[in-house]
Design a protein around this motif. Structure first.
Motif, mmCIF file in Angstrom:
data_model
loop_
_atom_site.group_PDB
_atom_site.id
_atom_site.type_symbol
_atom_site.label_atom_id
_atom_site.label_comp_id
_atom_site.label_asym_id
_atom_site.label_seq_id
_atom_site.Cartn_x
_atom_site.Cartn_y
_atom_site.Cartn_z
ATOM 1 N N ALA A 39 0.842 -1.191 0.000
ATOM 2 C CA ALA A 39 0.000 0.000 0.000
ATOM 3 C C ALA A 39 0.876 1.239 0.000
ATOM 4 O O ALA A 39 1.771 1.390 0.828
ATOM 5 C CB ALA A 39 -0.911 0.002 1.221
ATOM 6 N N ARG A 89 0.755 5.679 -1.368
ATOM 7 C CA ARG A 89 -0.128 6.771 -1.790
ATOM 8 C C ARG A 89 -0.615 6.471 -3.198
ATOM 9 O O ARG A 89 0.148 6.171 -4.098
ATOM 10 C CB ARG A 89 0.613 8.104 -1.778
ATOM 11 N N SER A 147 -2.791 3.990 -3.789
ATOM 12 C CA SER A 147 -3.328 2.630 -3.825
ATOM 13 C C SER A 147 -4.851 2.639 -3.904
ATOM 14 O O SER A 147 -5.458 1.798 -4.569
ATOM 15 C CB SER A 147 -2.879 1.841 -2.584
ATOM 16 N N ARG A 148 -5.482 3.596 -3.214
ATOM 17 C CA ARG A 148 -6.942 3.645 -3.179
ATOM 18 C C ARG A 148 -7.547 4.181 -4.469
ATOM 19 O O ARG A 148 -8.754 4.117 -4.662
ATOM 20 C CB ARG A 148 -7.407 4.498 -1.998
ATOM 21 N N VAL A 149 -6.713 4.736 -5.342
ATOM 22 C CA VAL A 149 -7.228 5.258 -6.610
ATOM 23 C C VAL A 149 -6.636 4.502 -7.784
ATOM 24 O O VAL A 149 -6.368 5.054 -8.844
ATOM 25 C CB VAL A 149 -6.957 6.782 -6.746
ATOM 26 N N SER A 162 -7.352 3.765 -12.724
ATOM 27 C CA SER A 162 -6.395 4.568 -11.953
ATOM 28 C C SER A 162 -6.669 6.059 -12.145
ATOM 29 O O SER A 162 -7.003 6.509 -13.248
ATOM 30 C CB SER A 162 -4.961 4.250 -12.388
#
Length: 219
Positions: free
Chosen positions: A115, A117, A119-121, A149
């Motif tokens: 994980a 910066r 990773s959530r997008v 992404s």
């Protein structure tokens, strides 16, 4: 007669000494054997005879012969002279003493997902192995960006980073500059400057990110 002050002087260097059979000072004569092999190899590569090398270094031909045959234990002074005469760092004369080093092998597709910066997008990071402790001076990550992404994360970190494009096309920013990266392109940058993808031109995008931390690896 040696005075107490002379015996405590850290600048006093022990003279070269003969190596006796069974002497375990260097671990079954391994150190002397490695130095002998390296000195001979560098001397031959330089095209120097034993006599020429001895003259250049400032030691006797007999002493150099003993060194190259692992029959003597060198003082630090002699090692320094040898290194200067061979135009190599002193450490080059010890290569091979500690042959076993840590290595990490990661088969294709088996890198650990981590994980970071972004990773959530939709930014996928695959760690391609990392050494531990003081030997962790670099980190290699395979980054994959797809249609899901988003162009979002900006990064700042210690060390120097190398990006190598494998697939796709993107616009990548570093500081005030922007670079269009295509397969085969490489970008090396100072990690302290803000950097990250600015535009995903052709997806999927895959690139290798290698960060070198020098002598100060991250905790």
């Amino acid at each position: 007669m040696t005075t107490d002050s002379e015996s405590r002087d850290p600048a006093v260097v022990l003279p070269d000494r003969e190596v006796e059979p069974g002497d375990g000072a260097a671990g079954p004569l391994e150190l002397e054997a490695v130095i002998a092999r390296q000195v001979r190899r560098y001397r031959v590569a330089a095209g120097l005879s034993v006599g020429d090398m001895a003259t250049r270094v400032g030691i006797s031909k007999a002493m150099l012969s003993k060194i190259e045959n692992a029959q003597t234990s060198c003082s630090l002074t002699t090692l320094g002279r040898l290194a200067i005469g061979l135009n190599v760092p002193v450490t080059a004369l010890f290569r091979g003493v500690d042959a076993e080093r840590e290595a990490v092998f990661v088969p294709a597709g088996h890198g650990a997902r981590i994980a970071r910066r972004g990773s959530r997008v939709g930014h996928l990071y695959e760690l391609l192995g990392a050494l531990r402790g003081p030997h962790k001076r670099m980190e290699a990550v395979l980054v994959t960006l797809t249609e899901s992404s988003e162009v979002f994360p900006l990064f700042q970190h210690p060390g120097t980073e190398l990006l190598y494009m494998l697939e796709g096309e993107m616009l990548y920013g570093h500081g005030e500059a922007s670079y269009t990266l295509r397969p085969g392109d490489a970008l090396q940058l100072d990690g302290e400057g803000t950097h990250g993808p600015q535009e995903l031109i052709e997806v999927p995008i895959r690139f290798l990110s290698v960060t070198a931390y020098g002598d100060h690896p991250p905790e």
